[in-house]
Scaffold this active site. Structure first.
Site, PDB file in Angstrom:
ATOM      1  N   SER A 114       0.811  -1.214   0.000  1.00 58.51           N
ATOM      2  CA  SER A 114       0.000   0.000   0.000  1.00 58.51           C
ATOM      3  C   SER A 114       0.848   1.270   0.000  1.00 58.51           C
ATOM      4  O   SER A 114       1.652   1.481  -0.882  1.00 58.51           O
ATOM      5  CB  SER A 114      -0.973  -0.043   1.172  1.00 58.51           C
ATOM      6  N   ASP A 278      -2.243   6.708  -3.367  1.00 54.97           N
ATOM      7  CA  ASP A 278      -1.129   6.008  -2.718  1.00 54.97           C
ATOM      8  C   ASP A 278      -0.521   4.920  -3.597  1.00 54.97           C
ATOM      9  O   ASP A 278      -0.853   4.793  -4.771  1.00 54.97           O
ATOM     10  CB  ASP A 278      -1.583   5.423  -1.379  1.00 54.97           C
ATOM     11  N   ARG A 283      -6.044   4.739  -1.832  1.00 58.34           N
ATOM     12  CA  ARG A 283      -6.262   5.914  -0.982  1.00 58.34           C
ATOM     13  C   ARG A 283      -6.330   7.186  -1.818  1.00 58.34           C
ATOM     14  O   ARG A 283      -5.851   7.209  -2.961  1.00 58.34           O
ATOM     15  CB  ARG A 283      -5.111   6.079   0.011  1.00 58.34           C
TER      16      ARG A 283
HETATM   17  C1  G1P Z   1      -4.457   1.607   8.311  1.00 62.83           C
HETATM   18  C2  G1P Z   1      -5.630   2.534   8.382  1.00 62.83           C
HETATM   19  C3  G1P Z   1      -6.902   1.798   8.027  1.00 62.83           C
HETATM   20  C4  G1P Z   1      -6.748   1.125   6.675  1.00 62.83           C
HETATM   21  C5  G1P Z   1      -5.493   0.267   6.655  1.00 62.83           C
HETATM   22  C6  G1P Z   1      -5.226  -0.277   5.260  1.00 62.83           C
HETATM   23  O1  G1P Z   1      -4.605   0.571   9.251  1.00 62.83           O
HETATM   24  O2  G1P Z   1      -5.749   3.133   9.646  1.00 62.83           O
HETATM   25  O3  G1P Z   1      -7.964   2.691   8.040  1.00 62.83           O
HETATM   26  O4  G1P Z   1      -7.857   0.323   6.392  1.00 62.83           O
HETATM   27  O5  G1P Z   1      -4.363   1.057   7.031  1.00 62.83           O
HETATM   28  O6  G1P Z   1      -5.023   0.726   4.327  1.00 62.83           O
HETATM   29  P1  G1P Z   1      -3.907   0.594  10.690  1.00 62.83           P
HETATM   30  O7  G1P Z   1      -2.424   0.783  10.453  1.00 62.83           O
HETATM   31  O8  G1P Z   1      -4.461   1.782  11.420  1.00 62.83           O
HETATM   32  O9  G1P Z   1      -4.268  -0.705  11.297  1.00 62.83           O
HETATM   33 ZN    ZN Z   2      -3.288   1.435  -0.414  1.00 56.21          ZN
END
Ligand code: G1P
Ligand code: ZN
Length: 544
Positions: A114, A278, A283
């Site tokens: 990601s 992203d 995102r």
């Molecule tokens: C983070 C974001 C969450 C998203 C995830 C994947 O997770 O806060 O909203 O779904 O990345 O993109 P976290 O690191 O907080 O567990």
């Molecule tokens: Zn992503």
């Protein structure tokens, strides 16, 4: 027919896929046998691959192409019937989701970490999506994990790499491989959702925009759609060529990592609209001239205006947001007379609501917005919906936002992240908070009074599954809120996330700086949880 080789392997600790698959340092993922082990575990968890079709693609980060070739060989050795691969092994996450759905494939493998940086010393990742196009539900990720713990061999075959640089059909062993254009079907879907003519007219009338692809996967999508299809000038898309190390940056569209775009949008030559996406394209960040739209506000504005786009002209069935996301969208839902669902963090929790037709739009404060058009959040989609709304309303981003706050009130919002915190200390802080939950009600901190404190527990309204311990939330008597949770996606130590929210109904008070508007809640959060004491930090690493 090539022979299948059974390579001995052994369980590797720590291969636990989280909310968005498995993420590790590239060095770990590329150790001999590691990717193979996880891939075999995934195939074992799927079961018999004969007669099945899987989609494969990634965000182009370092090791993407090598990993794709390995997975193709292993899929053939495991008896998969057909693999559909994005050209150059590229597919944005939402495009992969769309392809899985269009092809009625059985699932797909997406290679991405990601928004984490990429490169030999950075991160790599792999996630499995199921037949609805969405991330594998917990039952499936648990099955994969269980397999990594008992695995003894993986299957592969000694075949040459296939040419992924062009479109075409190949055979690897008995498996058919189709290399497809990663953009075509996604573009076709966008055409059905949005009024491209209206956006084209707005752009030819002089509306200017800047899309920052952050050297990640959406560059080719943005060029094809915004420039070639909608007629924006070529310079409207910057950092458009996907690079294995994303040009050395964090491909995370937020005010910290997309600094270049932030600067442009606050400068004298700012275009009317700015956006970024992203690493894997799910995102988004939305900006107007001189103004940043928080993801929570963006979700609320999109919900209030979606009916202006052809794909949503019939209205919304409902909306859904992750629990830490601000309650701005709830106000819109109440006004529209539709349901607003509150789910745990992570896109997979929206899947059932979307499949059941209970929610049309959903979003997270972490810059994820999407709809029932796919089963992932979708950065380019969010940009196009904003552009469609701007083309119809003929107002600036700032005016749309002010107008929205006037109608619904403003939910000041910020997330404070403490990164790389000692894991034991971070856990101790959350545990201590949990232990004190019942005692917190009525307590005063920094001049604020706690009304309710709990640990968010979610019961899925469709399948009844229960997810506990999804974040400590503290509501104050004045309607403000703070949420504490630990990240599930970090790769070093623990990341503490503190989500701060303050509702301000009075338009006279809508022009404050968010950090100032939130100052009392920030102080109360620290006092109640002992953030400084537990983390040893006097300030967060990142404020978004
Ligand atoms: C983070 C974001 C969450 C998203 C995830 C994947 O997770 O806060 O909203 O779904 O990345 O993109 P976290 O690191 O907080 O567990
Ligand atoms: Zn992503």
């Amino acid at each position: 027919m090539q022979t299948v080789t059974l390579v001995p392997t052994k369980p590797i600790a720590g291969q636990k896929p989280g909310t968005s698959g498995l993420r590790k340092k590239t060095k770990v993922f590329s150790e001999p046998g590691f990717l193979e082990n996880f891939t075999q575990a995934t195939f074992n968890a799927i079961g018999d691959l004969n007669g099945k079709t899987l989609v494969l693609g990634g965000d182009g980060r370092f090791f993407n192409d090598t990993a794709a070739q390995t997975i193709i060989r292993m899929a053939a050795a495991n008896g998969l019937s057909r693999m559909v691969v994005g050209q150059n092994a590229l597919l944005s996450t939402p495009a992969a989701s769309n392809l899985i759905r269009n092809l009625k494939a059985d699932g797909g493998i997406i290679l991405s970490a990601s928004h984490n940086p990429g490169g030999p010393d950075e991160d790599f990742g792999m996630k499995y999506n199921v037949a609805n196009g969405g991330p594998a539900p917990e039952a499936v990720t648990e099955r994969i994990y269980a397999q990594t713990q008992i695995i003894e061999t993986y299957r592969t075959m000694d075949t040459p790499d296939i040419d992924l640089s062009g479109i075409g059909d190949f055979e690897v062993g008995d498996m058919a491989v189709s290399v497809v254009d990663p953009i075509a079907e996604y573009l076709a879907l966008m055409r059905t959702l949005f009024d491209f003519d209206a956006i084209r007219t707005m752009l030819s009338d002089g509306f200017s925009l800047c899309f920052d692809a952050m050297h990640a996967v959406t560059g080719p999508y943005a060029k094809a759609i915004l420039v070639d299809e909608l007629g924006a000038p070529a310079h409207s898309v910057r950092n458009a060529i996907p690079l294995p190390d994303f040009g050395g940056g964090h491909p995370d569209p937020n005010p910290v990592w997309a600094k270049e775009l932030m600067n442009l949008m606050s400068g004298a030559s700012a275009p009317d609209f700015g956006a970024a996406s992203d690493g894997d394209g799910d995102r988004n960040m939305i900006l107007g001239r001189g103004i940043y739209v928080t993801p929570s506000d963006s979700l609320a504005v999109l919900a209030a205006n979606a009916h202006l786009a052809p794909g949503y002209a019939g209205g919304l069935a409902g909306v859904a947001r992750s629990m830490p996301t601000s309650r701005a969208v709830d106000a819109v839902a109440a006004n529209l007379g539709i349901e607003a669902y509150e789910t745990p963090t992570g896109w997979k929790f929206f899947g059932n609501l979307l499949d059941a037709g209970k929610a049309t739009l959903c979003g997270e404060e972490s810059a994820g917005t999407g709809s029932d058009h796919v089963r992932e959040k979708d950065g380019v989609w969010a940009v196009l919906l904003w552009l469609n709304i701007l083309a119809v309303r003929k107002l600036s981003v700032a005016d749309i936002l002010r107008d929205h706050w006037r109608q619904f009130g403003r939910h000041y919002y910020s997330r404070h992240d403490y990164e790389g915190v000692d894991t034991d200390r971070a856990n101790a802080m959350i545990t201590a908070l949990r232990d004190r939950l019942p005692a917190l009600a009525g307590q005063a901190a920094a001049g604020m009074v706690v009304s309710v404190a709990d640990d968010f527990c979610y019961t899925d309204p469709i399948d009844g599954s229960v997810s506990n311990n999804q974040g400590v939330r503290i509501l104050f008597a004045n309607g403000s809120r703070v949420v504490f949770r630990l990240s599930g996606t970090g790769t070093v130590g623990a990341t503490l996330r503190v989500y701060l929210e303050h509702f301000e109904p009075d338009p006279e008070n809508h022009d404050q700086d968010p950090q100032s508007a939130l100052a009392p809640i920030i102080a109360a959060a620290d006092e109640l949880a002992g953030i400084a004491e537990y983390t040893g930090r006097s300030a967060p690493d990142v404020r978004t």
